[in-house]
Design a protein around this motif. Sequence first.
Motif, mmCIF file in Angstrom:
data_model
loop_
_atom_site.group_PDB
_atom_site.id
_atom_site.type_symbol
_atom_site.label_atom_id
_atom_site.label_comp_id
_atom_site.label_asym_id
_atom_site.label_seq_id
_atom_site.Cartn_x
_atom_site.Cartn_y
_atom_site.Cartn_z
ATOM 1 N N ILE A 30 0.831 -1.199 0.000
ATOM 2 C CA ILE A 30 0.000 0.000 0.000
ATOM 3 C C ILE A 30 0.864 1.247 0.000
ATOM 4 N N TYR A 31 1.968 1.214 0.767
ATOM 5 C CA TYR A 31 2.819 2.395 0.826
ATOM 6 C C TYR A 31 3.445 2.685 -0.534
ATOM 7 N N LYS A 32 3.885 1.626 -1.212
ATOM 8 C CA LYS A 32 4.536 1.812 -2.504
ATOM 9 C C LYS A 32 3.595 2.436 -3.524
ATOM 10 N N SER A 33 2.336 1.979 -3.514
ATOM 11 C CA SER A 33 1.453 2.411 -4.591
ATOM 12 C C SER A 33 0.722 3.701 -4.262
ATOM 13 N N SER A 34 0.610 4.063 -2.979
ATOM 14 C CA SER A 34 -0.185 5.260 -2.693
ATOM 15 C C SER A 34 0.440 6.171 -1.655
ATOM 16 N N ARG A 35 1.640 5.817 -1.140
ATOM 17 C CA ARG A 35 2.302 6.619 -0.103
ATOM 18 C C ARG A 35 1.403 6.761 1.117
ATOM 19 N N ILE A 36 0.524 5.793 1.330
ATOM 20 C CA ILE A 36 -0.287 5.815 2.539
ATOM 21 C C ILE A 36 0.345 4.870 3.532
ATOM 22 N N PHE A 37 0.565 5.388 4.724
ATOM 23 C CA PHE A 37 1.119 4.571 5.784
ATOM 24 C C PHE A 37 -0.063 3.873 6.432
ATOM 25 N N ASN A 38 -0.336 2.625 5.992
ATOM 26 C CA ASN A 38 -1.595 1.989 6.341
ATOM 27 C C ASN A 38 -1.557 1.335 7.703
ATOM 28 N N PHE A 39 -2.052 2.067 8.679
ATOM 29 C CA PHE A 39 -2.064 1.531 10.029
ATOM 30 C C PHE A 39 -3.080 0.406 10.175
ATOM 31 N N ALA A 40 -4.051 0.332 9.265
ATOM 32 C CA ALA A 40 -5.165 -0.605 9.426
ATOM 33 C C ALA A 40 -4.800 -2.034 9.045
ATOM 34 N N GLN A 41 -3.566 -2.278 8.556
ATOM 35 C CA GLN A 41 -3.208 -3.626 8.123
ATOM 36 C C GLN A 41 -3.395 -4.636 9.266
ATOM 37 N N GLY A 42 -3.019 -4.253 10.472
ATOM 38 C CA GLY A 42 -3.143 -5.159 11.606
ATOM 39 C C GLY A 42 -4.580 -5.552 11.848
ATOM 40 N N ILE A 43 -5.477 -4.572 11.819
ATOM 41 C CA ILE A 43 -6.878 -4.880 12.102
ATOM 42 C C ILE A 43 -7.495 -5.642 10.932
ATOM 43 N N MET A 44 -6.972 -5.431 9.716
ATOM 44 C CA MET A 44 -7.480 -6.210 8.588
ATOM 45 C C MET A 44 -7.188 -7.694 8.791
ATOM 46 N N THR A 91 -8.771 2.128 -9.693
ATOM 47 C CA THR A 91 -8.729 0.669 -9.881
ATOM 48 C C THR A 91 -7.531 0.077 -9.160
ATOM 49 N N ILE A 92 -6.372 0.714 -9.338
ATOM 50 C CA ILE A 92 -5.154 0.169 -8.743
ATOM 51 C C ILE A 92 -5.247 0.190 -7.225
ATOM 52 N N TRP A 93 -5.824 1.287 -6.698
ATOM 53 C CA TRP A 93 -5.932 1.349 -5.238
ATOM 54 C C TRP A 93 -6.815 0.236 -4.707
ATOM 55 N N VAL A 94 -7.966 -0.007 -5.377
ATOM 56 C CA VAL A 94 -8.828 -1.106 -4.942
ATOM 57 C C VAL A 94 -8.043 -2.413 -5.006
ATOM 58 N N LEU A 95 -7.314 -2.591 -6.106
ATOM 59 C CA LEU A 95 -6.547 -3.823 -6.290
ATOM 60 C C LEU A 95 -5.531 -4.002 -5.158
ATOM 61 N N VAL A 96 -4.806 -2.926 -4.874
ATOM 62 C CA VAL A 96 -3.755 -3.018 -3.860
ATOM 63 C C VAL A 96 -4.340 -3.324 -2.489
ATOM 64 N N TRP A 97 -5.443 -2.658 -2.169
ATOM 65 C CA TRP A 97 -6.060 -2.928 -0.861
ATOM 66 C C TRP A 97 -6.619 -4.342 -0.825
ATOM 67 N N ILE A 140 0.958 -1.231 -10.881
ATOM 68 C CA ILE A 140 1.123 -0.881 -9.456
ATOM 69 C C ILE A 140 2.502 -0.268 -9.230
ATOM 70 N N ARG A 141 3.518 -0.902 -9.850
ATOM 71 C CA ARG A 141 4.871 -0.378 -9.621
ATOM 72 C C ARG A 141 5.060 0.979 -10.288
ATOM 73 N N ALA A 142 4.410 1.155 -11.441
ATOM 74 C CA ALA A 142 4.506 2.449 -12.115
ATOM 75 C C ALA A 142 3.915 3.542 -11.244
ATOM 76 N N LEU A 143 2.774 3.223 -10.638
ATOM 77 C CA LEU A 143 2.117 4.192 -9.761
ATOM 78 C C LEU A 143 3.007 4.524 -8.577
ATOM 79 N N GLY A 144 3.719 3.522 -8.099
ATOM 80 C CA GLY A 144 4.625 3.753 -6.988
ATOM 81 C C GLY A 144 5.762 4.677 -7.374
ATOM 82 N N ASP A 145 6.234 4.552 -8.617
ATOM 83 C CA ASP A 145 7.364 5.370 -9.042
ATOM 84 C C ASP A 145 6.968 6.827 -9.237
ATOM 85 N N ASP A 146 5.873 7.045 -9.938
ATOM 86 C CA ASP A 146 5.500 8.421 -10.251
ATOM 87 C C ASP A 146 4.007 8.480 -10.541
#
Lengths: 358, 319
Positions: free
Chosen positions: B46-60, B211-217, B192-198
């Motif tokens: 999630i961080y790579k593709s959206s720069r979101i520091f996803n704290f919710a991974q644990g609860i997921m 679409t990519i964000w839904v996919l990544v989550w 996904i990797r392209a989105l992470g790069d730029d």
Amino acid sequence: MFYRIAGQYKTSYGADYALFPIKQDAWLLALILVFAFVVFPLTASDFMFRALLIPVLIYALAALGLNILTGYAGQLSLGTGAFMGVGAYACYKLITIFPEMNIIGAIVLSGFFSAAAGVAFGLPSLRIKGFYLAIATLAAQFFLLWLFQKWAWLYNYNASGAIQVPNTQLFGVTITGAQAPVLAQYFFVLITVCILTAFAINITRGRIGRTWKAVRDMDIAAELVGINLMKAKLSAFFVSSYIVGIAGALFVFLWRGAAEADLFDIQLSFRVLFIAIIGGLGSILGNYLGALLIVALPVIIGTVPAAVGLPISSAMVEHLNTMIIGALIIGFLILEPHGLARLWALMREKLIIWPFPH
Amino acid sequence: MSYLHSIFVAPFADMADAPDFFLQVVWEGLVSGVLYALIALGFVLIYKSSRIFNFAQGIMVVFAALTLVGLHENGVPALLAVPLTLLVMFVLAVGIERAVLRPLVNQPDIILFMATIGITLFLIGLGETIFGGANKVMITEQLGIPTGSWVVEPFGGFVSVEQKDVTAVVGAVLLVIALLVFLNKSKMGRAIRALGDDHQAALSVGISLSTIWVLVWFISGIIALATGIVWGARAGVSFALEVIALKALPVLMLGGLESVTGAIVGGLAIGILEKVFEIYWGQPLLGGNTEAWFAYMLALLVLLVRPQGLFGEKIIERV
């Protein structure tokens, strides 16, 4: 209409930088203070004090401390709970080692212990930035919590592992302990919070506050214009942890009455961080609005089902509560990412020109 | 002098005296390390593709495990419950993208971080409301995971290896390989990797952000389910898991926020080292339970030397 600024001329730079550029702001503050010092003490019940007013003030103070670090100096901290713990345990040790000590003295001194802990864990901020810095404060959070549990000297070798607040008196009135009148406790907290808020407002407006903001906005640029990064960051950690430590001491001595190490866990850190962010990072007023929201909401939501007559168990209420608070946090972030303080600022702008559209 | 001896000599002497016990400790650490690595992997994606520091991974993780067990308790056969849980995770991914990420696009990092803590609280409340707050037992046998244990006998001693731990390690390795193949070979993975790069460059060549964000989550949801099954088989399913998931943070910092390799290496290293430290130094010298903070302190020390983590991208700052 109520906020009409017509006729309030500024004739000097000093007037432009004044604390209250508009007279109405000062009146509003005076009104709030009248409520806090006169109206609430005359009307509020014990439940109101214990469940709402005292916790709002203490949480707001803790959020104020965090806001200085995160909102003004730009250093993310996830260890507020543990620093509150340092303040509380330091105050407890001071009071039990020196029983004659004045409670004011103990609380003032206990802040310095948490400030020292804050500076120690703030040292990595000179090298680590952003989310990576969060790990330093998380290390503080978990290490200090472990210390509170394992270092029996801290809780005077109690079998329960908890600290019990002793009775102390101030001007002949019992301030802490089981028999303390809630009104005295409220006034003690209120006055402490007022003094520290005034201190925070002035330090953030002055030279030190401006260096913090420069570091927050871009630390390399700040360094280039001659700001000593080490001094700026560590002073932010110092002041922030000092206020947080005092909030922790008040938290245990004037509200909870007793504390175990688990009270200062990461959930507390997050609650304070929520208050600071929902209230508005980089604002003083925001801490109070945020604390009001986060502390009052569960109380209000808890009373709704009983008032409407819905047969819901208290455990279910608790669960729904967590869920609603989570949703509300997301909602508020979407509605106004800059917090309730910004919402108020926008409203104030509107009030100034009301009833005209422009 | 004896104090120094108990720090620097005695623990190593103990290790040499009982190599079978040492191996047992390392194996236990390795298994928890695999789980840390899995949780951290969800973060990294999630961080790579959206720069979101996803704290919710644990609860997921907790939520996925609870859904699986809850479905089974309500009479759904175990093998049908797995795809149904995946469906729930997909709905969750779509919901999060619609309700949280889309309105918050372009906000500062800390706001998005806070939003994921909001998601965490929401999911805790939702999970407790639907499934109750009580501990549950993971449906290990119903899913066909062996539960016996093997005894290995190196150096004349013995090491007991639980079969479900072996399953966990093998399953995790397969999952990681599948993920790496997906990220490197498939069209979606490259997007996904392209989105992470730029972000902007990716958008301009027609990659759909939502679409990519839904996919990544959703992928994070799959990883969460896998983690939930393995961890639940070891320790039961409860909300206490969420605290363990916090361990993924030092793992990430140690490995570097953007690096899949970092998440795996960091996870294994922290899993093994914290167990070894706890057994040989923590319990005899410090009163135990050092696992609560060891990972964070280790990550902090590593960061002081390498501020971007072991495998993270070098941080270059310009004014």
